[in-house]
Design an enzyme around this catalytic site. Structure first.
Site, short mmCIF file in Angstrom:
data_model
loop_
_atom_site.label_atom_id
_atom_site.label_comp_id
_atom_site.label_asym_id
_atom_site.label_seq_id
_atom_site.Cartn_x
_atom_site.Cartn_y
_atom_site.Cartn_z
N HIS A 193 0.82 -1.20 0.00
CA HIS A 193 0.00 0.00 0.00
C HIS A 193 0.86 1.26 0.00
O HIS A 193 0.49 2.28 -0.59
CB HIS A 193 -0.92 -0.01 1.22
CG HIS A 193 -2.14 0.84 1.07
ND1 HIS A 193 -3.21 0.49 0.30
CD2 HIS A 193 -2.44 2.06 1.59
CE1 HIS A 193 -4.13 1.44 0.35
NE2 HIS A 193 -3.70 2.40 1.12
N HIS A 196 -10.39 2.00 -1.04
CA HIS A 196 -10.62 1.63 0.35
C HIS A 196 -11.37 0.30 0.34
O HIS A 196 -12.46 0.17 0.90
CB HIS A 196 -11.39 2.72 1.09
CG HIS A 196 -10.59 3.35 2.19
ND1 HIS A 196 -11.11 3.74 3.38
CD2 HIS A 196 -9.26 3.63 2.28
CE1 HIS A 196 -10.17 4.26 4.15
NE2 HIS A 196 -9.03 4.20 3.49
#
Length: 745
Positions: free
Chosen positions: A49, A95
């Site tokens: 990430h 998300h």
């Protein structure tokens, strides 16, 4: 520096998000074994990430520069020049995992995070688009997720006062346990207000601004860089909690500080919280920092360094004042009633140093944190997917009632009206929206104080990418560009959100590798450079020994500019007696189509061939017709083919039509109607002769289809195929309008 004596942490590497090999590499670079806090910080910064360790080596293929690019990859968001001293900042982020376990807050904080990326660039956010993927529409879990995600997006966007102006929604079983929530935001700025995420120079102060730090979101970067599993519900503390009203204060304060010339650097605290924001800023400046964790504002008692560093509490920013203007900045921020604390200083060394209660608890090289190990893996195409792509479809029967097929396709939730979702969003706040969601193939916003408009879209057909990742990803870029052209906008640049499964699996890495190359080649051909984006890997669900990966979904967010916002088009038919013209060529196959999946239960066949030179001609032709005032009605042919596109235009305009499709006899009627050949646009024109002359001048292939009628039917004939289809407009409208009402309740 002091370290409490501990046993080796190597055996616990996985708890920090590291492999044992990565733990050893960190120890080797550090010259000693990291302590627990340092190991956790390295794990967060080396996560996919934050560190893009499996994807960054592939990005060398991307074109990232051009005269329209003011800021390319490497900052909070990309920025393009739209003329007259205006720039548009834009970016897309995901998300996904947070939304899988807590859909309301997962989606809401996704909106909050991407908005902070935009105003950190000095741009005022003025639009949000969302690209959503869910599982089986009949599943109670899907209904729970859809309702939660929509509520979260609406809650945050509506409260902060930024309109949600478009997006897309796809339903497919591969997303059943792992939905995708990709959010794109755009902001407007003057060139001179462009801000950067840097620390500036030695001696600069590091200022914490915004909400207090809590324990919510702890470990979010690592959580988002691992497979979901049956235990993921236990990771709910990794999901942040958002406060849009605090974000509004932070937005206004940050923009005022930038415009007043008080800040040398700005950065959002996103994934990996305080750590990622500060060490990325230091890395860009080529400097070190020392921070005192005792000064970090907290909202919970007894918080320890691990929590202070890696919490992903929302609505927090790092500002670095211009030297000598510290007090002015403090006074300005105090006016907005925000927590404002001096937590550290920029230093000449190259270290990332943190102190707590008088001790140094972290001392790591800044470069080490920002230079995660890079992995180039071997990609191998799945034999099953290759077999599906090569499958012979000649034996697939042609349904007897193709009118009923059209109704079935319109009622598929992926194609059906998204109004039940859009109507929950405020899309008119700020009064810039000139094309509302669902009214056209892209959103259009005015640039107040000028005659220009900005258009934006998000696109991807995951079925195409599943069957052929290179062709499918390139097609997503082409579709986005065509969608912008359909509203009258010149495509400028893209942001991407690369959603894939676990890259350690050779077949997944192959998909990622091929998709990146497909995007790169299409962007180069269409002059739409990549200005940034997001990578979301490990999108798969582990249940027992079974690993179920999502369809590879490289979502493309693209922006464009309308020189004159009044010269635009929407998809609704606007009057009887207009000629319908197809720019492009008829489909001649059913491979990889929504029709093949919906009606025959097959995801198979070759993705239609993409000719990017042809795509550019269709874009040029569409723009020429709109800007010459020859049409204000344009719609691309995508899922469901030309039949669905015509039906959508008729439904939107509440007008009938009659067209004739002239194709060779060997083309199947279902392929002609429902095949998904690329880069096709249907326009409605009053002056057919003038439109044809313009298209001939540009060398754009086209076919006159028929005309609009003041009758309540959609009629399609194809003489060579002995096809005659006529369906009542109300029947089509009902099929198209109802499905998502049932899902949303």
């Amino acid at each position: 520096m002091t370290h409490p004596p501990t046993q080796s942490l190597r055996s616990q590497a996985a708890t920090f998000g590291l492999t044992t090999e990565e733990f050893d590499l960190a120890a080797e670079q550090l010259g000693r074994e990291p302590n627990a806090l340092e190991a956790a910080i390295v794990g967060a910064m080396w996560s996919e990430h934050c560190g893009y360790k499996n994807s960054r080596p592939l990005f060398r293929a991307f074109p990232t520069t051009g005269p329209q690019v003011l800021q390319g990859p490497g900052e909070n968001a990309g920025v393009v020049d739209i003329g007259d001293g205006w720039g548009v900042a834009f970016k897309m982020e995901s998300h996904n995992h947070p939304s899988a376990v807590e859909p309301v807050q997962g989606a809401a904080t996704g909106v909050g995070g991407i908005l902070r990326d935009i105003f950190a660039m000095g741009a005022r956010p003025f639009a949000v688009l969302d690209s959503l993927r869910f599982g089986n529409p009949d599943s109670p879990r899907t209904k729970f997720l859809v309702n939660g995600v929509v509520e979260g997006i609406a809650h945050y966007g509506n409260a902060i006062g930024v309109p949600t102006v478009g997006g897309e929604v796809t339903f497919h079983p591969s997303y059943q346990e792992n939905p995708l929530v990709n959010v794109m935001a755009l902001g407007l700025l003057r060139h001179e207000d462009l801000a950067k995420g840097t620390m500036g120079e030695v001696g600069n102060k590091i200022i914490y601004v915004g909400s207090k730090t809590g324990r919510d979101g702890l470990g979010g970067a690592v959580f988002s860089s691992a497979d979901l599993s049956n235990a993921s519900q236990a990771d709910r503390p990794a999901v942040q909690v958002g406060d849009p009203f605090m974000e509004k204060l932070l937005l206004e304060a940050t923009l005022e500080a930038i415009q007043a010339g008080l800040v040398a650097g700005v950065q959002d605290m996103g994934a990996a919280g305080l750590v990622s924001s500060t060490c990325e800023m230091a890395y860009r400046a080529g400097l070190g920092i020392t921070m005192n964790l005792d000064d970090v504002p907290t909202r919970e008692q007894g918080m320890v360094p691990m929590e202070l560093c890696l919490s992903e509490s929302q609505e927090r920013m790092i500002l670095v004042p211009v030297p000598g203007k510290e007090q002015e900045l403090f006074d300005l921020l105090a006016k907005w009633e925000l927590d404002v604390v001096d937590i550290g200083e920029v230093e000449a060394h190259d270290r990332y140093r943190l102190t707590w209660r008088g001790e140094t608890v972290c001392d790591l090289p800044v470069a080490m944190l920002n230079e995660a190990p890079k992995y180039t893996r071997e990609g191998v195409e799945s034999a099953d997917i290759k077999a599906a792509r090569e499958r012979d479809l000649s034996g697939v029967p042609v349904p007897a009632d193709l009118g009923a097929v059209l109704v079935d396709l319109l009622s598929h939730p992926t194609i059906a009206s998204k109004r039940p979702i859009f109507e929950r969003y405020d899309h008119q706040v700020m009064t810039n929206t000139v094309v509302v969601p669902g009214a056209a193939d892209a959103a259009v916003l005015r640039v107040k104080g000028s005659g220009m408009g900005v258009a934006a879209t998000s696109d991807c057909n995951p079925r195409f990418v599943q069957l052929d990742p290179y062709a499918g990803a390139a097609a997503a870029v082409a579709e986005a560009a065509v969608n912008l052209a359909c509203v009258g906008a010149t495509p400028l640049a893209i942001t991407d959100n690369l959603n894939f499964g676990n890259p350690h699996r050779p077949e997944v890495y192959y998909q990622l590798q091929q998709a990146v190359q497909g995007i790169a080649d299409a962007c180069r051909a269409l002059n739409t450079p990549v200005t940034g984006g997001n990578v979301s890997l490990y999108n798969q669900y582990t249940a027992g020994d079974e690993r179920v990966a999502i369809h590879p979904t490289p979502t493309i967010g693209m922006v464009g500019v309308l020189p004159n916002v009044e010269k635009r088009a929407t998809l609704n038919l606007k009057g009887a007696g207009q000629s319908l013209i197809l720019l492009g060529q008829h489909a001649n196959g059913i491979g990889a189509s929504q029709y093949l999946e919906t009606v025959h239960g097959l995801e198979a066949g070759r993705v239609p061939e993409l000719d990017l030179g042809h795509t550019q001609k269709v874009i040029d032709g569409t723009l020429a017709l709109i800007r010459a005032g020859l049409t204000d009605t344009a719609h691309d042919c995508a899922e469901g083919g030309i039949a669905v596109a015509l039906a959508e235009m008729a439904i939107a305009g509440n007008l009938g039509l009659k067209v004739t499709l002239d194709a060779p006899e060997e083309v199947r009627p279902d392929a002609l109607l429902f095949g998904e050949a690329h880069s096709r646009v249907i326009v409605a024109v009053q002056d057919e002769a003038a439109a044809k002359a313009k298209l001939d001048e540009l060398g754009v292939p086209y076919a006159v289809l028929g005309e609009t009628l003041d009758v309540p039917t959609v009629t399609v004939t194809a003489p060579a195929q002995h096809l005659h289809l006529s369906v009542n407009l109300q029947t089509l409208k009902t099929a198209w309008e109802e499905p998502l009402k049932g899902i949303l309740g």
